[in-house]
Design a protein around this motif. Structure first.
Motif: not given
Lengths: 261, 267
Positions: B98-103, B114-117, B155-163, B195-196
């Motif tokens: 999720s850190f990798m996916a965060a803009r 890659l993270a989004q994929f 995917g669920f955790v990563g997407k939401l935490f990334g957002e 974000v905690e």
């Protein structure tokens, strides 16, 4: 019209031909060259959008300049990257308009954040800061007029003026060679603004830290700064002591005269 | 003052928009009729559906209580373990992604992509399908269940935490950058405190979902209470089926209460 500032023998900071273009060909800063003495308060005044904030953010490279040199005690900050840039940033404290505290952390942790460039990551992670840092943080809480009872209060429970005091303590915690302040009083009421300016001038005096302040309020600038730099349209158009700042200068900086009393 | 010569006409939609909307309504009706014709309802079955339902419930009651200590209890504990281990594993794998996916944290668009994929691949497959795949790889049992829960949850955790990371306020991060703090410190003292609450809320929500999902994984042999349910269904032991369904229902209610209590404490 430019009042020449007397030459500074050993400047703490020298800007040489500093230029910033967010869009090519449209400079926000037009080749600024300035020297700053190693003590005292310098105020930068000028209308909104004139590059004051960009100038101050170029100094610690929160904004990367397009061209020019930034010499902090001889080291050129415009040319360094990575670890060297972080080492240089440790020596420059910064105070922000919106305080920029980490809201969910305690006052103490926010103040100790000023040491994050010095302590090892695992120490910060475990909240095991060196004893002398904690001692200094307590002293600073007193010095900025909050007192030690505030240490465990959460930052989001404080008023604007109290938050800015924490912001100042965090910056001083770095033991900086230079303090930058970007509109530190613009979010505060008039009385608190005076108190915060008073505090910064006092800290500058007693601790021998030179301060560069961006400020909208001309009266506050006159009252607390030993030197005023007037900017307009990305250029420096006035540079001198507050006594030399006249209506005609203000008219040139802000445009028109109708707003002046 | 005189009014305008002609009454002014007001219409919410242009003629083109009105035509488009009418076409949409007609298409919707066609789609409903078409799908009703394709599902092949057998009238004979439909007529006695109420009796069949009543009959099913009659066979379920009274529950075969003796079956609980024999088989259900151990399977229930296993279900808990599958859900909990799967969630923990998913969080460990999803956090760096999720850190990798965060803009605001990762500048490199290739890494973000890659993270989004990975997130999309994880979420696009149902956990039962993941279970089928992992049963084929690891053989039947709880390990396949843990893996399918974990992989589905990344995917669920990563997407939401990334957002949540992307919504972190920029000011405090900028202030820590200005102190000369390295990126690891900005992460620990700048991003994490912000974000905690979101993190714990997402983790609890996913754990809650995973308890429900791991209850059915046994249907494809991936361990847990679903195995017992599958066996009871195949043997037509309806009194056991009824008991298992009641136990699953009770567990879902309890986890719902526990997670909402914990969530209210965090925020």
């Amino acid at each position: 019209m430019n009042v020449m500032h007397p030459a500074i023998a050993e400047p703490v900071l020298s800007l040489r031909g500093l230029r910033k273009e967010y869009r090519p060909g449209q400079p926000v800063l037009k080749d600024i060259s300035l020297d700053f003495a190693p003590r005292g308060v310098t105020a930068i005044i000028g209308p909104s959008g004139t590059g004051k904030s960009t100038l101050i953010r170029c100094i610690n490279r929160l904004v990367d300049p397009t061209a020019g040199d930034i010499l902090l005690k001889g080291e050129n900050l415009a040319r360094i990257q990575g670890a060297a840039l972080r080492m240089a940033r440790r020596r420059i404290g910064m105070v922000f308009q919106e305080y920029n505290l980490v809201e969910r952390l305690s006052v103490m942790e926010n103040v100790l954040s000023g040491r994050l460039g010095y302590v090892s990551p695992w120490r910060a992670f475990l909240r095991k800061f060196p004893v002398e840092d904690v001692e200094r943080a307590y002293d600073l809480l007193d010095a900025v007029g909050l007192g030690q009872d505030f240490a465990n209060r959460r930052a989001d429970k404080l008023s604007g003026g109290q938050r800015q005091r924490v912001g100042i303590a965090r910056a001083i915690m770095q033991e900086p060679a230079l303090l930058l302040a970007d509109e530190p009083t613009s979010s505060l009421d008039p009385k608190t603004s005076v108190e915060i300016m008073e505090l910064m001038a006092e800290i500058s005096g007693t601790r021998g830290i030179p301060i560069i302040i961006n400020i909208h309020n001309v009266d506050l600038a006159r009252r607390y700064a030993a030197r005023i730099i007037g900017m307009t349209g990305g250029d420096v158009v006035f540079d001198g002591p507050p006594e030399a700042l006249e209506r005609s200068h203000l008219a040139m900086i802000y445009g028109g005269e109708g707003w002046q009393e | 003052m005189t009014g305008p010569a002609h009454p002014r006409i007001w219409q919410r939609f242009t003629p083109q928009e009105r035509i488009a909307r009418s076409i949409l309504y007609i298409l919707t009706i066609i789609a409903v009729v078409w799908s009703l014709r394709t599902i092949d309802i057998i009238p004979e079955f439909l007529y006695d559906a109420p009796e069949q339902t009543a009959d099913l419930f009659k066979r379920m009651w009274p529950f075969d209580w003796a079956f609980y200590p024999k088989a259900i209890h151990a399977a229930l504990i296993e279900t808990f373990h599958i859900a909990t281990l799967g969630t923990i594993l998913a969080i460990l794998l999803a956090l760096p992604l999720s850190f990798m996916a965060a803009r605001n944290f990762t500048r490199n668009p290739v890494l973000r992509w890659l993270a989004q994929f990975i997130f999309v691949s994880s979420r696009s497959v149902n956990s039962l399908i993941w279970a089928l795949i992992f049963v084929a790889i690891f053989g039947p049992g709880a390990l396949a269940g843990v893996m399918s829960i974990a992989v589905r949850s990344i995917g669920f955790v990563g997407k939401l935490f990334g957002e949540a990371l992307e919504e972190a306020q920029r000011g405090p991060l900028e202030a820590l950058t200005a102190t000369g703090a390295p990126r690891s410190m900005i992460l620990v003292k700048g991003y994490w405190p912000q974000v905690e609450p979101a993190f714990w809320s997402i983790a609890l929500l996913r754990w809650d979902i995973n308890i429900r999902e791991s209850a059915v994984l046994g249907l494809v042999g991936a361990g847990g209470i679903g195995v017992a349910l599958d066996a009871a269904l195949n043997n037509l032991y309806w009194d056991q089926v009824g008991l298992i369904l009641a136990v699953i229902f009770a567990v879902v209610i309890v986890t719902e209460i526990v997670t909402s209590f914990l969530r209210s404490r965090i925020l």
